[in-house]
Write an enzyme that holds these catalytic residues in place. Structure first.
Site, PDB file in Angstrom:
ATOM      1  N   ASP A  31       0.837  -1.201   0.000  1.00  0.00           N
ATOM      2  CA  ASP A  31       0.000   0.000   0.000  1.00  0.00           C
ATOM      3  C   ASP A  31       0.874   1.254   0.000  1.00  0.00           C
ATOM      4  O   ASP A  31       2.070   1.213   0.271  1.00  0.00           O
ATOM      5  CB  ASP A  31      -1.004  -0.015   1.152  1.00  0.00           C
ATOM      6  CG  ASP A  31      -0.361   0.066   2.522  1.00  0.00           C
ATOM      7  OD1 ASP A  31       0.348   1.045   2.784  1.00  0.00           O
ATOM      8  OD2 ASP A  31      -0.593  -0.845   3.345  1.00  0.00           O
ATOM      9  N   LYS A  32       0.267   2.365  -0.336  1.00  0.00           N
ATOM     10  CA  LYS A  32       1.002   3.613  -0.589  1.00  0.00           C
ATOM     11  C   LYS A  32       1.867   4.033   0.587  1.00  0.00           C
ATOM     12  O   LYS A  32       2.981   4.546   0.409  1.00  0.00           O
ATOM     13  CB  LYS A  32       0.014   4.724  -0.948  1.00  0.00           C
ATOM     14  CG  LYS A  32       0.668   6.022  -1.404  1.00  0.00           C
ATOM     15  CD  LYS A  32      -0.365   7.014  -1.914  1.00  0.00           C
ATOM     16  CE  LYS A  32       0.304   8.278  -2.457  1.00  0.00           C
ATOM     17  NZ  LYS A  32      -0.676   9.231  -3.030  1.00  0.00           N
TER      18      LYS A  32
END
Length: 237
Positions: A103-104
């Protein structure tokens, strides 16, 4: 038909996309074979003219597998519409795809390749391939919580698979997963009232992040690739 394979497998072997993505493209009518819209399960051979979204598919000249140390803020998407996409961040001269996601906000190891079959083999959940993470949360974790995490946690309307937590040091711990539910570690911690401050992946199967600097990539060694493929073959169900 000589050397014929299903269209989704062929696209995967060519490094165009995973089999799952190929099936989605087939259902959308985005693939043609010799000028006709392709059907799910259709057989193809290298001599066929195959277009995906109007672009001709050609088999990759060489296999590419690289390890990348993803910084926070980079998104694991191939879409150039996202200014923070992983493809532009790496700037590799040939077409490659990320194997799974981070995830970011997370950092650490992610593999990229043009070998769609290998991508599928690594990502297939039932093969139970290990991925190891270093996690830091907002306060020291109780031993009872570690034990409960290892047994399984109810998130996303399911129970997570048993996992290992081999390193436990107050707010920091290592966790080894064999599945990849959406934001799994963050959700597992939130279930017990902890908030993740830092999340870094340090291993995928036999491939380790090691001292690779953040934002940098390296090609896998021949021995790493051999062991990676051996692990995929041994665990394949």
């Amino acid at each position: 038909m000589e050397d014929a394979v299903r269209i989704n497998k062929y696209l995967s072997q060519c490094g165009v996309c995973s089999r799952r993505e190929a099936d989605r493209l087939l259902e959308a009518g985005a693939i043609t074979i010799n000028g006709a819209v392709a059907q799910v399960g259709q057989m193809v051979a290298p001599s066929d003219e195959i277009l995906v979204s109007g672009k001709r598919v050609r088999q990759a000249d060489k296999e590419i597998i690289i390890a990348y140390h993803k910084p926070a803020g980079i998104v694991c998407t191939t879409s150039r519409a996202d200014k923070d996409n992983i493809i532009d961040a790496i700037g590799y001269p040939e077409r490659i795809y990320p194997v799974g996601r981070l995830d970011k906000d997370s950092t650490g190891l992610i593999l990229l390749t043009n070998n769609g079959q290998l991508m599928d083999d690594i990502l297939r959940g039932r093969n139970r391939h290990e991925k190891e993470y270093v996690v830091t949360v907002d306060r020291p974790v109780k031993e009872s919580v570690f034990q409960a995490m290892e047994q399984g946690v109810p998130i996303l309307d399911t129970m997570t698979a048993p996992c290992r937590i081999p390193v436990r040091r107050g707010k920091m711990f290592h966790i080894v997963l064999t599945q990849g539910l959406n934001r799994q570690i963050r959700r597992m911690c939130e279930y017990f009232g902890y908030r993740v401050r830092r999340l870094k992946r340090i291993r995928v199967m036999n491939i380790e992040l090691g001292d690779l600097p953040e934002g940098q990539w390296r090609p896998l060694t021949d021995e790493e690739i051999r062991q990676l493929k051996k692990g995929c073959a041994e665990n394949k169900i």
